[in-house]
Motif scaffolding. Structure first.
Motif, short mmCIF file in Angstrom:
data_model
loop_
_atom_site.label_atom_id
_atom_site.label_comp_id
_atom_site.label_asym_id
_atom_site.label_seq_id
_atom_site.Cartn_x
_atom_site.Cartn_y
_atom_site.Cartn_z
N GLU A 163 29.73 26.03 37.62
CA GLU A 163 29.70 27.20 38.49
C GLU A 163 31.13 27.61 38.84
OE1 GLU A 163 27.47 27.10 42.06
OE2 GLU A 163 25.60 26.47 41.11
N PRO A 164 31.40 28.91 38.93
CA PRO A 164 32.73 29.34 39.38
C PRO A 164 32.96 28.93 40.84
CG PRO A 164 31.23 31.21 39.23
CD PRO A 164 30.53 30.05 38.62
N VAL A 176 35.07 36.47 37.93
CA VAL A 176 34.72 35.97 36.60
C VAL A 176 35.03 37.04 35.57
CG1 VAL A 176 32.91 34.49 37.56
CG2 VAL A 176 32.30 36.76 36.70
N CYS A 209 26.05 31.85 43.34
CA CYS A 209 25.60 31.32 42.05
C CYS A 209 24.58 30.21 42.31
CB CYS A 209 26.77 30.76 41.24
SG CYS A 209 27.98 31.99 40.72
N CYS A 218 24.59 34.13 38.41
CA CYS A 218 25.44 34.55 39.52
C CYS A 218 25.10 35.98 39.94
CB CYS A 218 26.92 34.46 39.15
SG CYS A 218 27.53 32.77 38.93
N LYS A 231 24.92 32.92 32.76
CA LYS A 231 26.11 32.37 32.11
C LYS A 231 25.87 31.92 30.67
CE LYS A 231 30.26 29.88 33.00
NZ LYS A 231 31.09 29.17 33.98
N ASN A 246 35.19 31.53 34.13
CA ASN A 246 35.27 31.31 35.57
C ASN A 246 36.54 31.84 36.23
OD1 ASN A 246 32.79 30.16 35.65
ND2 ASN A 246 33.50 28.05 35.74
#
Length: 254
Positions: A163-164, A176, A209, A218, A231, A246
Motif C-alpha cells: 500500500e502507498p 501515486v 487504500c 485505492c 493496483k 507508490n
C-alpha cells in the motif's frame, strides 16, 4: 530484474478454493439465501488476529421487520459487534445488538462493498473463494511468477506492491503514478460502474487504500465523485500487471 517469489496471501487462498458460482435471486427470501453464509474481510486492518475477519450471515430471522442472525469472529470494532442483518432496497445492512447500522453494503454474491457507518473507512467483504476474475489473476501470477510494471517486461518488487504510505501534509493522502491505462470505478469491485479512465503518466492523490483478495484498491476524489483504482489487474486475460507506482509528483485529485 528477478521475478517476485511471493504473491498476495489472499490470492493463493482464492486459487486453492476456486470461484463460487453466481446465484440468480428473485424474491427477498431468495436474496437472503443468496447472500447468507460465510464472508471475509481480507484487509488485516479489520482483523483482531492473524486470520482474516470473518462474518457469518444466517438465513433465519425473527421480529417485524425481520432481522436475520449474524456474527463475526477475529474482527475489530465496530465489526466485532455484528449481531443482525437485513436487505433493503438492494443493500445489505449489518447491525449491532441495538439495531444500529454498522455497515451498508452493495455488490454481488462474491463481493460486497461499503463504508463503516459514520466514517469514510471503506470495507470489502468477500466470499472465501472470491470471484472467477480473482482466481484468474492468481493463476496468472503463479504462471508468470511476476507482476509486470505497467506494460513493460519488468517485474514489480515486493515493496512496489505494498500500500502507498499516506502523508498528513495538508490532508491524509498519498501521491501515486499511473503506469498502465486503467478504469476508475465507483466501488472497489470489477463489476462497479466505470466513472472514468486514467492514462499512463498521470499523477493521482489517493486518500484511502484497502486490501482485498485481488490486491490493493485505492480511493481518490474526482470532482464531486469518489472513484477507485486497482493496483493489480490482468492484461488481455493473460498478463498480471501493476497499474500504479507508490510515488509521483504534482498529483491530481485528492
Amino acid at each position: 530484474m528477478m521475478p517476485i517469489r511471493s504473491t498476495i496471501a489472499a490470492l493463493a487462498t482464492v486459487l486453492a478454493l476456486g470461484a463460487a458460482p453466481a446465484v440468480q435471486a428473485q424474491s427477498v427470501q431468495e436474496f437472503v439465501k443468496a447472500f447468507s453464509g460465510q464472508w471475509y474481510v481480507f484487509d488485516p486492518a479489520y482483523a483482531s488476529a492473524k486470520d482474516p475477519c470473518a462474518i457469518s450471515l444466517e438465513d433465519t430471522g425473527e421480529g417485524e421487520p425481520v432481522r436475520y442472525k449474524a456474527a463475526s469472529s477475529n474482527c475489530v470494532t465496530p465489526v466485532s459487534g455484528l449481531k443482525k442483518w437485513y436487505i433493503d432496497e438492494g443493500m445489505l445492512h449489518l447491525l449491532d445488538a441495538s439495531d444500529s447500522v454498522i455497515i451498508r453494503l452493495g455488490g454481488n454474491q462474491s463481493r460486497i462493498t461499503g463504508e463503516i457507518e459514520g466514517t469514510q473507512r471503506a470495507v470489502i467483504v468477500e466470499r472465501a473463494a472470491g470471484s472467477q476474475e480473482t482466481a484468474a489473476l492468481a493463476e496468472a501470477i503463479r504462471k508468470h511468477r511476476c507482476i509486470y510494471v505497467g506494460f513493460t517486461s519488468d517485474c514489480a518488487k515486493k515493496e512496489d506492491l505494498a500500500e502507498p504510505a499516506m502523508t498528513e501534509d495538508g490532508g491524509v493522502y498519498a501521491s501515486v503514478g499511473i503506469v498502465a491505462r486503467m478504469n476508475v470505478r465507483s466501488q472497489p469491485r470489477s463489476d462497479a460502474t466505470v466513472i472514468g479512465v486514467l492514462n499512463e503518466g498521470i499523477c493521482l492523490k489517493v486518500n484511502f487504500c484497502t486490501t482485498a483478495s485481488d490486491g490493493i484498491w485505492c480511493r481518490a476524489r474526482f470532482g464531486e465523485d469518489a472513484g477507485w483504482v486497482r493496483k493489480t489487474a490482468l492484461r488481455q486475460s493473460e498478463w498480471p500487471v501493476m497499474t500504479f507506482a507508490n510515488s509521483c509528483s504534482d498529483a491530481a485529485g485528492g
